[in-house]
Write an enzyme that holds these catalytic residues in place. Structure first.
Site, short mmCIF file in Angstrom:
data_model
loop_
_atom_site.label_atom_id
_atom_site.label_comp_id
_atom_site.label_asym_id
_atom_site.label_seq_id
_atom_site.Cartn_x
_atom_site.Cartn_y
_atom_site.Cartn_z
N LYS A 100 29.68 48.18 40.36
CA LYS A 100 31.13 48.13 40.61
C LYS A 100 31.63 49.55 40.82
O LYS A 100 31.38 50.44 39.99
CB LYS A 100 31.80 47.49 39.40
O1 G3P Z 1 37.92 43.34 35.62
C1 G3P Z 1 38.93 43.60 36.54
C2 G3P Z 1 40.21 42.83 36.29
O2 G3P Z 1 39.95 41.45 36.25
C3 G3P Z 1 41.01 43.31 35.11
O3 G3P Z 1 42.04 42.46 34.78
O4 G3P Z 1 43.61 41.69 33.06
O5 G3P Z 1 42.84 44.06 33.00
O6 G3P Z 1 44.42 43.28 34.76
P1 G3P Z 1 43.29 42.91 33.86
#
Ligand code: G3P
Length: 218
Positions: A83
């Site tokens: 990633k």
């Molecule tokens: O892993 C990437 C993404 O899904 C993170 O989500 O909830 O931290 O905005 P969030």
């Protein structure tokens, strides 16, 4: 639509993998911090539980160090997706690793223009963050629609749209209606997908009526 779980919590991953409905896992530095375990063995363990793609994020931001980190992460298991952030250096790493046959997930995507670049860089996955866009008063799902429209216009784009920063089941349902390839969701959101009060009510009534028949099936 494929379901990935967005967590580095081994117990949660095991539990969801047992449903047979889990297609992959995504992690990020914040989730690894929350898990509180050494990164490399953690990814190794996740890859042994789930056969689908497991995203492991680089920590550096310069090309050379990201490349070294990416190569190390890719060696952990064949199902690792490296990633990288959506930056010029991140996309250069994406192009280089993708050309070598490594899966790459380009993260922190907030615009259609960025998603277009990631596809051109040969990303296996682009991760648009719908919830974080909603959080700032914009329409995260509108971005998914835009990216799907662009990707479907070019047969040579093989990048899968991985809907990220999912906050609730309707994000998943609406993205599925647009044909988005993957949703990565926190464990609780995956579990919410099962729920409907009429299912609970209907099942309770069937159980009661079945008891009244006095029969058993086995
Ligand atoms: O892993 C990437 C993404 O899904 C993170 O989500 O909830 O931290 O905005 P969030």
């Amino acid at each position: 639509m494929k379901f990935f779980v967005d967590t580095a919590d081994i117990a949660e991953i095991r539990d969801l993998a047992a449903t047979g409905l889990l297609d992959g896992v995504t992690t990020n530095p914040s989730l690894v911090m929350k898990a509180g375990k050494p990164f490399i063995p953690l990814i190794e363990e996740i890859c042994s539980i789930v056969s689908g793609p497991v995203s492991a994020e680089v920590a550096a931001t310069d090309f050379d160090t990201m490349m070294k980190e990416g190569l190390k992460l890719a060696k952990i298991a064949p199902n690792v997706a490296v990633k990288v952030p959506l930056t010029p250096a991140g996309l250069k790493v994406c192009k280089t690793l993708s050309d070598q046959g490594t899966m790459v997930n380009v993260t922190l995507c907030f615009s259609a223009a960025q998603a277009l670049l990631a596809a051109k860089a040969g990303a296996s996955f682009i991760s648009p963050f719908v919830g974080r866009l909603d959080d700032i008063g914009t329409d995260g799902l509108a971005l998914i629609a835009e990216i799907m429209q662009i990707y479907e216009s070019y047969a040579d784009f093989e990048t899968e749209v991985l809907v990220a920063s999912v906050r609730h089941p309707m994000h998943i349902v609406e993205a599925a209606k647009m044909g988005a390839h993957v949703a990565t969701c926190p464990p609780n959101v995956i579990r919410q997908l099962y729920n409907h009060p009429l299912t609970d009510k209907g099942l309770a009534a069937f159980i009661e009526d079945w008891k009244k028949t006095g029969q058993t099936i086995l």
